[in-house]
Enzyme design. Structure first.
Site, PDB file in Angstrom:
ATOM      1  CG  PHE A 284      72.408 125.695  47.917  1.00  8.36           C
ATOM      2  CD1 PHE A 284      73.378 124.590  47.677  1.00  8.36           C
ATOM      3  CD2 PHE A 284      71.410 125.373  48.761  1.00  8.36           C
ATOM      4  CE1 PHE A 284      73.099 123.255  48.423  1.00  8.36           C
ATOM      5  CE2 PHE A 284      70.844 124.162  49.182  1.00  8.36           C
ATOM      6  CZ  PHE A 284      72.087 123.205  49.002  1.00  8.36           C
TER       7      PHE A 284
ATOM      8  CE  LYS B 250      47.551 115.310  47.449  1.00 10.52           C
ATOM      9  NZ  LYS B 250      47.856 114.927  48.749  1.00 10.52           N
TER      10      LYS B 250
ATOM     11  CD  GLU C 267      46.542 120.940  55.035  1.00 12.54           C
ATOM     12  OE1 GLU C 267      47.573 120.206  55.559  1.00 12.54           O
ATOM     13  OE2 GLU C 267      46.515 121.941  54.901  1.00 12.54           O
TER      14      GLU C 267
ATOM     15  CG  HIS D  94      47.994 122.677  46.748  1.00  9.83           C
ATOM     16  ND1 HIS D  94      49.043 122.152  45.902  1.00  9.83           N
ATOM     17  CD2 HIS D  94      48.448 122.581  48.073  1.00  9.83           C
ATOM     18  CE1 HIS D  94      50.095 122.206  46.788  1.00  9.83           C
ATOM     19  NE2 HIS D  94      49.507 122.238  47.811  1.00  9.83           N
TER      20      HIS D  94
ATOM     21  CE  LYS E 217      48.178 124.807  56.665  1.00  6.81           C
ATOM     22  NZ  LYS E 217      48.199 124.156  55.398  1.00  6.81           N
TER      23      LYS E 217
HETATM   24  C1  BG6 Z   1      51.394 122.036  50.991  1.00 12.92           C
HETATM   25  C2  BG6 Z   1      51.220 123.239  51.980  1.00 12.92           C
HETATM   26  O1  BG6 Z   1      51.841 122.305  49.849  1.00 12.92           O
HETATM   27  O2  BG6 Z   1      50.262 120.955  51.111  1.00 12.92           O
HETATM   28  C3  BG6 Z   1      50.968 122.494  53.407  1.00 12.92           C
HETATM   29  O3  BG6 Z   1      52.327 124.017  52.109  1.00 12.92           O
HETATM   30  C4  BG6 Z   1      49.830 121.511  53.290  1.00 12.92           C
HETATM   31  O4  BG6 Z   1      50.630 123.855  54.386  1.00 12.92           O
HETATM   32  C5  BG6 Z   1      50.264 120.528  52.305  1.00 12.92           C
HETATM   33  O5  BG6 Z   1      49.807 120.971  54.611  1.00 12.92           O
HETATM   34  C6  BG6 Z   1      48.868 119.468  52.170  1.00 12.92           C
HETATM   35  O6  BG6 Z   1      49.296 118.725  51.473  1.00 12.92           O
HETATM   36  P1  BG6 Z   1      48.371 117.079  51.434  1.00 12.92           P
HETATM   37  O7  BG6 Z   1      49.112 116.393  50.508  1.00 12.92           O
HETATM   38  O8  BG6 Z   1      48.737 116.603  52.830  1.00 12.92           O
HETATM   39  O9  BG6 Z   1      47.018 117.517  51.132  1.00 12.92           O
END
Ligand code: BG6
Length: 489
Positions: free
Chosen positions: A93, A179, A213, A237, A337
């Site tokens: 790239f 989502k 998570e 997010h 996490k």
């Molecule tokens: C991503 C992060 O943007 O979102 C990850 O880089 C994270 O670390 C993920 O695990 C979580 O996404 P979701 O859709 O599983 O909640």
């Protein structure tokens, strides 16, 4: 899908053999094809640096579809049609040569989508070469996060892209915006006058946003250790969710009207001072523990880890929004996490009634909450107070849910993955679910205060056992204000 007809396009995917492409993007393209949404002449160009026989790389992509898509959704006809659309090209790239070969595969009359699933440091080069080969004219570019690691680096990347593409052809991904339940926030808030009239500091006491998570680092140590949970999750997010909850009603549904309102929220976030960071932000890192009954290692024992790392895998904080609507209403955010449960939810806590007429010992029960569950079990539930039934119950109160569970209520409807929705929107040229440059920059500006504060304060890292709800200090953060995180077991 009724009502949607897509034009033929060329979809080029830079970084086609990477984790994101194989796990999310190809499966999403497959699902769009299966739903009959891809035009017969749409082609998919898988671009990667990896040399070798194209048919072997194509086989790898097809294998990824088998790994990721539920058996009941894999059908031979779609697989064959999908394979026939797919071409693989090896290219570096950062070098001009490969782009001539790419240009030969792109019909001049069709729109080109260039999806960058590569490190952001390459975005500028790709744009430059797309322009040099004349492809930029017909292209929309899709940029994956993270765009930079602070305000300054994000500006450099955005500037490099802006040299060749106008803002209305740049699609910055935050997959949370794709989502289904996140989009539902707009419907919930602005199609129901019931909520909108209650949506302010007169009626709401506080708001919680949790994105927990159970996964750890999943082989992404190299990336994650540089980023940490603040940059990986909060800057994008969580702040996007906060904006959708806190923004004023846009005057219409166009991308810019919505984004203008979100930007106003980011601009109104209370500045973070070293003192407020000390009192209102908790940084954590997981230690060994148990998730769903299985022993898991701590962050520093993960594969390829640097055992000295002080990168955070958990952040909890209190944010305040300085405007008329939200003055005095704290927004508690937390994300981590290896937590007890995979759970993304927003809880709106309403204020108590202004005057209380029931038995004093029941007072603590009283509380209306709106719980918006983003994942898993997408749905909305409103906790309301009712009287307990029975002759012997007098005026005993109880709290019960008015509930809308999407998968139960709309049984036949499959909930699409966020990337399916986002790819569909790019193909249609809709920017509503993408992040504008100023949004990213204001979000960085706010997070940079935190990063600077941590650097100056030598921010303490609190350990938490994997499988828990985070460091004890994150519980203290909210209990200090006389509240608690909703639903923690
Ligand atoms: C991503 C992060 O943007 O979102 C990850 O880089 C994270 O670390 C993920 O695990 C979580 O996404 P979701 O859709 O599983 O909640």
């Amino acid at each position: 899908m009724p009502g949607i007809t897509l034009e033929a396009i060329t979809f080029s995917l830079f970084g086609a053999l990477g984790d994101l492409a194989l796990r999310k993007l190809f499966p999403a393209l497959y699902q769009l094809d299966r739903a009959g949404l891809l035009h017969a002449d749409t082609r998919i160009l898988a671009l990667s640096r990896e040399p070798g026989e194209p048919s072997l790389h194509k086989a790898r992509i097809e294998q990824a579809l088998h790994n990721r898509i539920p058996a009941g959704e894999l059908d031979e006809r779609t697989l064959q049609r999908f394979a026939a659309r797919l071409e693989y090209l090896t290219m570096d790239f950062r070098q001009g040569e490969g782009y001539a070969a790419l240009a030969e595969c792109v019909p001049a009359e069709l729109p080109l989508i260039a999806y960058f699933a590569t490190p952001a440091s390459v975005y500028g080069d790709i744009c430059r070469f797309l322009a040099a080969t004349g492809l930029a004219e017909q292209a929309r570019v899709v940029l994956e996060k993270p765009i930079g690691h602070d305000l300054e680096s994000s500006r450099v990347i955005n500037d490099a892209v802006a040299q060749y593409f106008p803002e209305n052809r740049i699609y910055r991904i935050d997959h949370y915006l794709g989502k289904e339940t996140v989009q539902n926030l707009i419907a919930l808030r602005f199609a129901n006058s019931l909520f909108e009239t209650q949506w302010d500091q007169h009626h709401i006491s506080h708001v919680e946003i949790t994105v927990a998570e159970t996964v750890g680092i999943e082989g992404r140590w190299g990336y994650f250790d540089q980023a940490g949970q603040l940059r990986d999750m909060v800057q994008n997010h969580l702040l996007q969710l906060l904006c959708l909850i806190a923004m004023d009603p846009p005057s219409n549904l166009t991308a810019d009207s919505i984004r203008d309102e979100k930007v106003k929220v980011l601009k109104a976030l209370a500045p973070l001072t070293p003192e407020s960071i000390h009192q209102r932000v908790v940084r954590g890192q997981y230690a060994a523990g148990n998730v769903a009954g299985k022993a898991v290692p701590g962050y520093l024992e993960e594969e390829n880890s640097n055992t000295e790392s002080s990168t955070e895998t958990f952040v909890a904080l209190r944010a305040d929004i300085c405007n008329w609507r939200w003055s005095g209403v704290p927004f508690y955010l937390r994300t981590g996490k290896r937590m007890a449960q995979k759970l993304s939810q927003i809880v709106i806590h309403f204020k108590e009634p202004p005057f209380y007429i029931f038995a004093p010992e029941q007072r603590s029960l009283i509380s209306n909450r709106l719980i918006i569950r983003l994942q898993p079990d997408e749905g909305i539930s409103l906790q309301v107070m009712t009287k307990e039934q029975g002759l012997d119950k007098g005026m005993h109160l109880r709290s019960g849910p008015l509930q809308l569970n999407f998968s139960e209520t709309y049984k036949s409807a499959r909930i699409p993955d966020a990337y399916e929705r986002l790819l569909l929107e790019v193909m249609q040229g809709n920017q509503n679910l993408f992040v504008r440059r100023d949004e990213i920059e204001y979000a960085w500006q706010w997070c940079d205060q935190l990063i600077d504060g941590w650097t100056r304060l030598g921010a303490e890292l609190k350990l938490y056992p994997a499988g828990s709800w985070g460091p004890v200090a994150s519980i203290a953060l909210i209990t200090r204000d006389g509240r608690s995180w909703y639903g923690d077991l």
